[in-house]
Design a protein around this motif. Structure first.
Motif, short mmCIF file in Angstrom:
data_model
loop_
_atom_site.label_atom_id
_atom_site.label_comp_id
_atom_site.label_asym_id
_atom_site.label_seq_id
_atom_site.Cartn_x
_atom_site.Cartn_y
_atom_site.Cartn_z
N LYS A 310 5.46 -9.60 2.00
CA LYS A 310 6.69 -8.83 2.15
C LYS A 310 7.90 -9.73 1.97
O LYS A 310 8.90 -9.34 1.35
CB LYS A 310 6.72 -8.16 3.52
CG LYS A 310 7.81 -7.12 3.68
CD LYS A 310 7.64 -6.37 5.00
CE LYS A 310 8.68 -5.27 5.14
NZ LYS A 310 8.51 -4.53 6.41
N VAL A 311 7.82 -10.95 2.49
CA VAL A 311 8.90 -11.92 2.31
C VAL A 311 9.06 -12.26 0.83
O VAL A 311 10.16 -12.35 0.30
CB VAL A 311 8.62 -13.19 3.12
CG1 VAL A 311 9.63 -14.29 2.77
CG2 VAL A 311 8.67 -12.89 4.61
N GLU A 312 7.91 -12.42 0.16
CA GLU A 312 7.93 -12.84 -1.25
C GLU A 312 8.34 -11.71 -2.18
O GLU A 312 9.15 -11.90 -3.09
CB GLU A 312 6.54 -13.35 -1.64
CG GLU A 312 6.46 -13.84 -3.07
CD GLU A 312 5.04 -14.19 -3.47
OE1 GLU A 312 4.85 -14.58 -4.63
OE2 GLU A 312 4.13 -14.07 -2.63
N LEU A 313 7.78 -10.50 -1.96
CA LEU A 313 7.96 -9.40 -2.90
C LEU A 313 8.89 -8.30 -2.41
O LEU A 313 9.30 -7.45 -3.19
CB LEU A 313 6.60 -8.78 -3.24
CG LEU A 313 5.57 -9.70 -3.89
CD1 LEU A 313 4.23 -8.98 -4.01
CD2 LEU A 313 6.05 -10.17 -5.25
N GLY A 314 9.19 -8.31 -1.11
CA GLY A 314 10.04 -7.26 -0.58
C GLY A 314 9.27 -6.08 -0.03
O GLY A 314 9.78 -5.31 0.77
N ARG A 315 8.04 -5.89 -0.48
CA ARG A 315 7.14 -4.86 0.04
C ARG A 315 5.76 -5.48 0.20
O ARG A 315 5.39 -6.37 -0.55
CB ARG A 315 7.06 -3.66 -0.91
CG ARG A 315 8.29 -2.78 -0.94
CD ARG A 315 8.44 -1.93 0.31
NE ARG A 315 7.36 -0.98 0.49
CZ ARG A 315 7.34 0.23 -0.06
NH1 ARG A 315 8.31 0.62 -0.86
NH2 ARG A 315 6.34 1.06 0.18
N ALA A 316 5.00 -4.97 1.13
CA ALA A 316 3.66 -5.50 1.37
C ALA A 316 2.62 -4.44 1.10
O ALA A 316 2.80 -3.27 1.44
CB ALA A 316 3.53 -5.99 2.81
N GLY A 317 1.54 -4.86 0.48
CA GLY A 317 0.40 -3.97 0.33
C GLY A 317 -0.40 -3.96 1.62
O GLY A 317 -0.19 -4.79 2.51
N PRO A 318 -1.33 -3.03 1.77
CA PRO A 318 -2.11 -2.95 3.00
C PRO A 318 -3.10 -4.10 3.11
O PRO A 318 -3.65 -4.56 2.10
CB PRO A 318 -2.85 -1.61 2.87
CG PRO A 318 -2.93 -1.38 1.40
CD PRO A 318 -1.67 -1.95 0.83
N PRO A 319 -3.36 -4.60 4.32
CA PRO A 319 -4.44 -5.57 4.51
C PRO A 319 -5.75 -4.96 4.02
O PRO A 319 -5.96 -3.75 4.12
CB PRO A 319 -4.45 -5.79 6.02
CG PRO A 319 -3.07 -5.45 6.47
CD PRO A 319 -2.64 -4.32 5.57
N LEU A 320 -6.63 -5.81 3.51
CA LEU A 320 -7.85 -5.33 2.86
C LEU A 320 -9.06 -6.06 3.42
O LEU A 320 -9.04 -7.29 3.56
CB LEU A 320 -7.74 -5.58 1.35
CG LEU A 320 -8.89 -5.11 0.46
CD1 LEU A 320 -8.95 -3.60 0.40
CD2 LEU A 320 -8.74 -5.69 -0.95
N ASP A 321 -10.13 -5.32 3.75
CA ASP A 321 -11.36 -5.98 4.19
C ASP A 321 -12.59 -5.45 3.45
O ASP A 321 -13.71 -5.54 3.94
CB ASP A 321 -11.54 -5.87 5.71
CG ASP A 321 -11.76 -4.45 6.20
OD1 ASP A 321 -11.74 -3.52 5.38
OD2 ASP A 321 -11.96 -4.27 7.42
N THR A 322 -12.36 -4.89 2.25
CA THR A 322 -13.45 -4.39 1.42
C THR A 322 -13.34 -4.99 0.02
O THR A 322 -12.25 -5.38 -0.41
CB THR A 322 -13.42 -2.86 1.32
OG1 THR A 322 -12.11 -2.44 0.88
CG2 THR A 322 -13.73 -2.21 2.66
N VAL A 323 -14.47 -5.02 -0.70
CA VAL A 323 -14.46 -5.65 -2.03
C VAL A 323 -14.75 -4.67 -3.16
O VAL A 323 -14.41 -4.94 -4.31
CB VAL A 323 -15.48 -6.81 -2.10
CG1 VAL A 323 -15.14 -7.90 -1.10
CG2 VAL A 323 -16.91 -6.32 -1.90
N VAL A 324 -15.39 -3.54 -2.88
CA VAL A 324 -15.76 -2.61 -3.94
C VAL A 324 -14.69 -1.55 -4.15
O VAL A 324 -14.31 -1.24 -5.28
CB VAL A 324 -17.12 -1.93 -3.63
CG1 VAL A 324 -17.46 -0.91 -4.71
CG2 VAL A 324 -18.22 -2.98 -3.55
N THR A 325 -14.19 -0.98 -3.07
CA THR A 325 -13.14 0.03 -3.16
C THR A 325 -11.89 -0.44 -2.43
O THR A 325 -11.93 -1.38 -1.64
CB THR A 325 -13.61 1.37 -2.55
OG1 THR A 325 -13.99 1.15 -1.19
CG2 THR A 325 -14.79 1.94 -3.33
#
Length: 530
Positions: A310-325
């Motif tokens: 968020k600091v770098e891009l201004g918006r943050a994507g959701p935290p992720l704990d999966t690899v396929v979907t």
């Protein structure tokens, strides 16, 4: 009618981004004509998206208005039959898996040659031939044969059931190209592959770094509103300046700052299909022990990576704990992994690494992990700093080594000369076959984990061989848990796609999986910009 299209995969209050972000408009509100001028950083060196050099560039995105398939991917990663290309797509047998495709008889390649069953036969043959430098979807290797019923109907027979089959049942190229390895391999450095979409490439100029697309006069579907699409390529700062001067209608954003936007512009942000991760080399040193890998995984604070983004891009994507979907994708189930420093320290203790003044020590040797990062790549540097800080909290020392960016993969990642490595992976609507190669077999050119697991391989097979969506979703949930326990790949956070777009551009914006409909992308009829 005009509306903002923001297809959410979750609550924005939780930091999640929409799966697509564009202003939707109906056909009666679209202007007839106009040019859409778009900015991108790199002019592709190859304009064959099926070639290894082309697929790993911006060529697929740039040529999207010129390409189509029997399958159209929707916002949540599900799909539907694209009636411009196929009258029907159906499963006619399950043991073995057989898919029948009936082609749209009006469909033609750019030169006027009809798209027919023979194109599919030649396409599959070429994509399975090592003499062609092809980058086909991994499910292609499971095709046993293409049996022609008629010029307009064929059956794709698979050696084994593969749930990713929609990715490989339509020819992306005409037989004239896929029957010549020289044409396929070397014919598209300065020209594009033949169009089968609403637009065709009219100009590729390496002198002006420009690509111009115009309406395809042989297009049989709905007439596209735009007269032409122009791509211009330059450094990000140059693109930003060009947008401010009114020379571009879209430019990618490195940092989101709405206060600095020029008038007549709006920011459109969606979750991209890219996600950051940490790969652990379980083939050497302390990380051979699953308990140590699991300790590393439990020490990682995904929320901190999201906040840093968020600091770098201004918006943050959701935290992720999966690899396929990915979040919001059909069939996605979060594992629910949470940071637990106490559990991480206990795992290290069980593995024989004892706490000594805040350092994990075994046989008088501190636990140190090597993390190479490519030089001058700020996102990788920032992730490395967070990894170093977070693992220090459980006594693990991370030694960061800055290496030349152009040899980063060749000299460090591919030969597994690391303990930890961080880079981005990419999801897709048909990602089971692809993501399996990240884990198994051990000699897969995309497996950088230094190991393979029979349990993981079996779990991937259970997902791939399940055609029922509900049962496949259940199998996928089990798979993600097994992958998380193996702790060879630690997903971190989804990366946002942020564009600045000129007011009045409709049905156009960043998406995660959804394919933009280029017969609807347009200027609004009331816009003064076009």
């Amino acid at each position: 009618m005009l509306s903002a299209c923001s297809l959410l995969g979750g609550s924005e209050e939780q930091g999640e981004l929409p799966l697509a972000d564009y202003v939707a408009a109906e056909s009666q509100d679209l202007a007839d004509g106009g040019t859409l001028t778009l900015g991108a950083e790199y002019l592709p060196a190859n304009f064959n998206p099926l070639h290894t050099d082309g697929s790993n560039s911006d060529a697929p995105r740039i040529l999207a208005p010129t390409m189509g398939s029997a399958v159209r991917v929707l916002a949540d990663g599900s799909w539907e039959v694209d009636k411009d290309y196929a009258k029907s797509v159906s499963i006619v047998d399950r043991k073995p898996l057989v898919i029948e495709v009936e082609l749209e008889p009006k469909a033609v390649w750019e030169g006027g040659t009809p798209i027919r069953s023979k194109d599919m036969v030649a396409f599959v043959k070429a994509m399975k031939d090592s003499r062609f430098s092809g980058d086909a979807h991994p499910a292609m290797s499971d095709i046993d044969s293409v049996d022609v019923t008629s010029d307009l109907k064929y059956q794709v027979k698979f050696k084994r059931v593969n749930a990713d089959w929609p990715a490989v049942i339509y020819p992306a190229l005409p037989a004239a190209i896929t029957t010549s390895q020289d044409t396929f391999n070397s014919g598209f450095q300065t020209q594009a592959i033949p169009s089968n979409g609403p637009f065709k490439v009219a100009l590729i100029s390496t002198e002006t770094n420009t690509i111009r697309l115009e309406r395809n006069p042989r297009w049989w579907g709905t007439k596209p509103p735009l007269s032409e699409i122009v791509w211009r390529f330059a450094e990000p700062d140059v693109l930003a300046q060009a947008f401010e001067l009114g020379e571009l209608d879209m430019a990618p954003l490195r940092h989101l700052d709405k206060k600095s936007l020029p008038s007549g512009a709006e920011v459109r942000v969606a979750a991209s299909s890219y996600w950051s991760q940490i790969t652990l080399n379980g083939g050497r040193g302390p990380l051979e022990d699953a308990k140590v890998r699991q300790a590393v995984a439990l020490a990682v604070d995904r929320k901190a990576f999201a906040e840093d983004q968020k600091v770098e891009l201004g918006r943050a994507g959701p935290p992720l704990d999966t690899v396929v979907t990915m979040p919001g994708q059909v069939g996605h189930h979060a594992v629910g992994t949470k940071r637990d420093l106490e559990a991480a320290r206990n795992l290290l203790d069980q593995a024989g690494w004892k706490d000594a003044d805040g350092k994990a020590v075994k046989d008088k040797k501190q636990l140190e992990l090597v993390l190479p990062i490519p030089e001058k790549q700020e996102p990788a540097k920032r992730r490395a700093e967070l990894i170093t800080k977070q693992l220090a909290e459980i006594g693990i020392t991370v030694k960061t080594e800055v290496v030349a960016a152009d040899t980063f993969y060749e000299k460090r990642v591919i030969p597994l000369d690391f303990d930890l490595v961080t880079f981005t992976r990419r999801g897709s609507a048909f990602n089971v076959s692809q993501s399996r190669l990240w884990f198994t077999p051990r000699d897969s050119p995309q497996n950088f984990t230094g190991k393979e697991s029979k349990e993981t391989a079996k779990a991937f097979s259970a997902v791939l061989t399940q055609l029922d969506p509900d049962k496949r979703s259940e199998a996928s949930e089990t798979l993600e848990t097994i992958v998380a326990n193996q702790a060879s790949v630690i997903p971190l956070v989804v990366i946002p796609a942020a564009w600045v777009v000129r007011d009045g551009v409709v049905n156009f914006g960043p998406t995660q999986f959804e394919q933009l409909d280029w017969t609807k992308v347009a200027w609004h009829k009331d816009s003064q910009e076009k």
